[in-house]
Write a protein that holds these residues in place. Structure first.
Motif, PDB file in Angstrom:
ATOM      1  N   UNK A   5       0.834  -1.205   0.000  1.00  0.00           N
ATOM      2  CA  UNK A   5       0.000   0.000   0.000  1.00  0.00           C
ATOM      3  C   UNK A   5       0.870   1.257   0.000  1.00  0.00           C
ATOM      4  N   UNK A   6       1.895   1.273   0.829  1.00  0.00           N
ATOM      5  CA  UNK A   6       2.789   2.442   0.897  1.00  0.00           C
ATOM      6  C   UNK A   6       3.455   2.701  -0.456  1.00  0.00           C
ATOM      7  N   UNK A   7       3.900   1.638  -1.113  1.00  0.00           N
ATOM      8  CA  UNK A   7       4.509   1.802  -2.434  1.00  0.00           C
ATOM      9  C   UNK A   7       3.494   2.346  -3.437  1.00  0.00           C
ATOM     10  N   UNK A   8       2.297   1.789  -3.442  1.00  0.00           N
ATOM     11  CA  UNK A   8       1.245   2.240  -4.351  1.00  0.00           C
ATOM     12  C   UNK A   8       0.893   3.702  -4.087  1.00  0.00           C
ATOM     13  N   UNK A  13       0.791   9.505  -5.415  1.00  0.00           N
ATOM     14  CA  UNK A  13       0.877  10.892  -4.934  1.00  0.00           C
ATOM     15  C   UNK A  13       2.189  11.580  -5.293  1.00  0.00           C
ATOM     16  N   UNK A  14       3.214  10.798  -5.634  1.00  0.00           N
ATOM     17  CA  UNK A  14       4.525  11.374  -5.880  1.00  0.00           C
ATOM     18  C   UNK A  14       5.239  11.774  -4.600  1.00  0.00           C
ATOM     19  N   UNK A  15       4.695  11.348  -3.460  1.00  0.00           N
ATOM     20  CA  UNK A  15       5.312  11.619  -2.159  1.00  0.00           C
ATOM     21  C   UNK A  15       5.848  10.316  -1.585  1.00  0.00           C
ATOM     22  N   UNK A  16       6.727  10.441  -0.618  1.00  0.00           N
ATOM     23  CA  UNK A  16       7.279   9.256   0.027  1.00  0.00           C
ATOM     24  C   UNK A  16       6.371   8.853   1.193  1.00  0.00           C
ATOM     25  N   UNK A  17       5.635   7.765   1.019  1.00  0.00           N
ATOM     26  CA  UNK A  17       4.709   7.248   2.030  1.00  0.00           C
ATOM     27  C   UNK A  17       5.304   5.952   2.569  1.00  0.00           C
TER      28      UNK A  17
END
Length: 144
Positions: A5-8, A13-17
């Motif tokens: 999910x974090x990678x997706x 979003x183009x942000x680091x999640x």
């Protein structure tokens, strides 16, 4: 699944999640460093105002934002579901190789956790492939 999910979400979003580290989670759990990890934000009478734990009697997960924020702006950190952390806890099998297992750390307690077991310092680990209704995650969005 949480890592996927974090990678997706990062791609969308183009942000680091990512998942929080234990250190980050504990900092928020200690009211942003205002109290020591061995203290707690609420007493037994007030905790049910802010946390879905065994004593609420709900005995199931609730949607995010069901409970209101506390005075420090902390919401849904304790109870409801244990939250996966970025940190791992490797346990070695007796052979030292084929049975090595990766465990992920989880924090915060869940809807079946008794009040006495809710603490900022308390941690538990699960096999990284483990899934259950009392285990979930929150994410961190890094400034880029």
């Amino acid at each position: 699944d949480a890592q996927a999910y974090c990678q997706w979400k990062s791609q969308m979003t183009g942000q680091s999640i990512r998942l929080p580290s234990e250190k980050e989670w504990e900092y928020v759990a200690s009211d942003f460093g205002k109290i020591s990890p061995d203290q707690f934000l609420w007493d037994q009478d007030r905790i049910v105002e802010f946390c879905n734990i065994e004593e609420t009697g709900i005995l199931d997960t609730l949607p995010v934002n069901h409970f209101s924020e506390n005075e420090g702006g902390i919401q849904d950190l304790f109870g409801n579901v244990f939250e996966w952390m970025q940190d791992t806890h490797d346990k070695k099998g007796s052979s030292g190789s084929a049975y090595d297992l990766e465990y992920k750390i989880a924090r915060g307690g869940s809807f079946i956790t008794h009040y006495k077991h809710i603490a900022a310092w308390r941690r538990i680990s699960f096999l990284r492939s483990y899934c259950t209704s009392f285990l979930g995650f929150r994410t961190v969005c890094e400034d880029v």
